[in-house]
Design an enzyme around this catalytic site. Structure first.
Site, mmCIF file in Angstrom:
data_model
loop_
_atom_site.group_PDB
_atom_site.id
_atom_site.type_symbol
_atom_site.label_atom_id
_atom_site.label_comp_id
_atom_site.label_asym_id
_atom_site.label_seq_id
_atom_site.Cartn_x
_atom_site.Cartn_y
_atom_site.Cartn_z
ATOM 1 N N GLU A 164 -2.255 52.260 -10.895
ATOM 2 C CA GLU A 164 -3.537 52.544 -11.567
ATOM 3 C C GLU A 164 -3.599 52.004 -12.994
ATOM 4 O OE1 GLU A 164 -4.791 56.604 -11.203
ATOM 5 O OE2 GLU A 164 -4.988 56.449 -9.035
ATOM 6 N N GLU A 375 -2.515 56.159 -2.405
ATOM 7 C CA GLU A 375 -2.812 57.541 -2.791
ATOM 8 C C GLU A 375 -4.177 57.925 -2.273
ATOM 9 O OE1 GLU A 375 -2.470 58.918 -6.904
ATOM 10 O OE2 GLU A 375 -0.761 57.561 -7.174
HETATM 11 C C1 BG6 Z 1 -3.624 59.453 -9.562
HETATM 12 C C2 BG6 Z 1 -2.270 59.234 -10.174
HETATM 13 O O1 BG6 Z 1 -4.564 59.029 -10.462
HETATM 14 O O2 BG6 Z 1 -4.047 60.739 -9.305
HETATM 15 C C3 BG6 Z 1 -1.283 60.361 -9.934
HETATM 16 O O3 BG6 Z 1 -1.718 58.004 -9.781
HETATM 17 C C4 BG6 Z 1 -1.991 61.685 -10.092
HETATM 18 O O4 BG6 Z 1 -0.203 60.200 -10.797
HETATM 19 C C5 BG6 Z 1 -3.114 61.768 -9.041
HETATM 20 O O5 BG6 Z 1 -1.165 62.797 -9.994
HETATM 21 C C6 BG6 Z 1 -3.863 63.088 -9.037
HETATM 22 O O6 BG6 Z 1 -4.419 63.378 -10.295
HETATM 23 P P1 BG6 Z 1 -4.056 64.707 -11.078
HETATM 24 O O7 BG6 Z 1 -4.631 64.547 -12.412
HETATM 25 O O8 BG6 Z 1 -4.636 65.817 -10.284
HETATM 26 O O9 BG6 Z 1 -2.563 64.795 -11.116
#
Ligand code: BG6
Length: 480
Positions: A164, A375
């Protein structure tokens, strides 16, 4: 002609983590401090110091992933464990740790999908360079990649460059490394430097590890027009260029999308493109495109006004309004709520399973490269019942919706070869501590760091663990 039905044979089912969020052991065996170890925390949330203690539990964790039937496990390497100063001396203990982790994966027939840089940077490096806006970061990063490729060429067959990198500059609003709103020119140049650095890393990987595959892992969604007003449609197209396409086009075509030029002009942004930069990117040839996808951006046109970034300083980054504010791009559009989307049955949360299908198709059509979801997921608090069960039906519903749409997307031509939702195991959220959980595996700890330091952090299988196991065993056929 044989029609593609369902998921292809050998589809890479798995899930993801990142080192800072899961490992713990923040000061062990020669690891230096990072921006995440030293960052200011949101009130009531734990630090990243102990996380889920994967550092000591990795054998047990990987065995649980194997029990679910994982074909792939996405994890990241801690730069500060490998090169405590960010550059220079290599820490043998760091190399040894990841060798052991990769060996454990292979023992269970799981392919590690390894992110080189997932938001965490050795503090010493950050002090030296300030941030990615400093061009000196390119060489520092390429040098780090060389150490990784040389040491792990026999252990890793799938690499991801930066996680990201478009979010790291918070889509051109905030520097996540420092947590501060920054000059737009510096932010976008930081993005350009990451792209050049990644292109160099892709070249280097192909040279040192000819059998390995490598690709980027930006956060990509699709911009939907808020209405059928042509101005909204154009706003969505231009938002796609600024938020999504500009982060992959250079690595495949060696060009930036032209529509970003007017946004750049209006905001005094000028990319400091050095001779050779575009050529390095044009010729690097990623083997696949990894993308994180949590939902769409729904966009309404926004003709022009100046954003007052000072309102962001000290704002609570856990609020939805904060995140939507990030997506206000004067002269292009702004993010608005989309009321047409399905709501989860259990908790009424709005989610967009279609976006994954739309985005996988869009990327496949645009780049003609295999794509993998690195993800996707849904974080919520989970309750550990007295009998050791965790009923996370909402997660099952959410992922089922996603997988159904992925399957149709593949039938429609998406070149999708794997799915690694967030996250394999509970870990510390970037903004919301450990209370917001994403994993299939529950980690028994709370926000209290003092307790976490000595806690056993016992693992438990959630309901979604058993469900995902069945999904993998039937190659995505049984989603009930
Ligand atoms: C993504 C990241 O943006 O979202 C992760 O690559 C992150 O590192 C995930 O944990 C979820 O977001 P958050 O803020 O709920 O942890």
């Amino acid at each position: 002609m044989t029609e593609m039905k369902g998921f292809p044979k050998g589809f890479m089912w798995g899930a993801s983590t990142s080192c800072a969020q899961v490992e713990g052991g923040y000061d062990l065996d020669g690891k230096s401090l990072t921006n995440w170890d030293e960052r200011k925390l949101n009130p009531g949330t734990c630090s990243f110091h102990y996380a889920s203690d994967f550092y000591h539990h990795y054998k047990e964790d990987i065995a649980l992933m194997a029990e679910m039937g994982f074909k792939m496990f996405r994890l990241s390497i801690s730069w500060a464990r490998i090169l405590p100063e960010g550059e220079g001396e290599v820490n043998p203990k760091g190399i040894e740790f990841y060798k052991n982790v990769f060996a454990e994966c292979h023992k269970h027939g799981i392919e590690p999908l390894v992110t080189i840089f997932h938001f965490d940077m050795p503090s010493s490096l950050l002090k030296k360079y300030g941030s990615w806006s400093n061009r000196g970061m390119i060489d520092a990063y390429v040098n780090y990649c060389k150490v990784l490729f040389e040491n792990f060429k026999d252990d890793v067959h799938y690499w991801l460059t930066n996680n990201e990198y478009n979010v790291l500059i918070f889509y051109g609003a905030i520097d996540m490394l420092t947590g501060q709103p920054a000059d737009l020119n510096a932010l976008y140049n930081g993005g350009h430097h990451q792209l050049v650095a990644m292109a160099k890393a892709i070249h280097l990987c192909h040279e040192i590890c000819p059998d390995a595959k490598i690709g980027p892992a930006p956060n990509i969604d699709t911009a939907y027009a808020a209405t059928c007003n042509p101005k909204d449609y154009l706003a969505a197209m231009n938002m796609d260029d600024l938020r999504n396409n500009m982060w992959i086009d250079p690595l495949v075509f060696g060009t930036y999308p032209k529509s970003i030029n007017s946004y750049f002009r209006n905001h005094g942004i000028e990319l400091d493109i050095h001779e050779g930069d575009m050529e390095i990117m044009r010729t690097c040839r990623p083997d696949f495109i990894g993308f994180n996808c949590y939902g769409n951006s729904t966009v309404e046109h926004l003709d022009y006004y100046h954003i007052d970034w000072s309102v962001m300083a000290g704002a609570d980054n856990r609020n939805m309004s904060y995140l939507m504010k990030m997506m206000e791009k004067p002269g292009i559009g702004k993010a608005v709520k989309n009321d047409t989307l399905p709501k989860a049955e259990t908790d009424g949360h709005g989610f967009d399973p279609y976006c994954i299908r739309v985005t996988a198709r869009r990327l496949s059509d645009r780049y003609r490269l295999p794509v993998i979801i690195t993800e996707n997921g849904y974080g919520r608090p989970d309750t550990l019942e007295a009998d050791g069960t965790i009923h996370d039906q909402y997660r099952i519903e959410h992922l089922r919706g996603m997988i159904e749409q992925m399957k149709i997307g593949i039938e429609e031509g998406a070149l999708l070869f794997g799915y690694c939702p967030w996250s394999a195991i509970d870990l510390v959220s970037t903004r919301e501590g450990i209370t917001k959980r994403y994993g299939f595996i529950y980690v028994d700890r709370d926000e209290d760091d003092e307790k976490a330091k000595t806690s056993e952090m016992k693992r438990y299988r959630k309901d979604s663990f058993y469900w995902y196991k069945k999904v993998i065993a039937t190659n995505g056929e049984d989603l009930d």
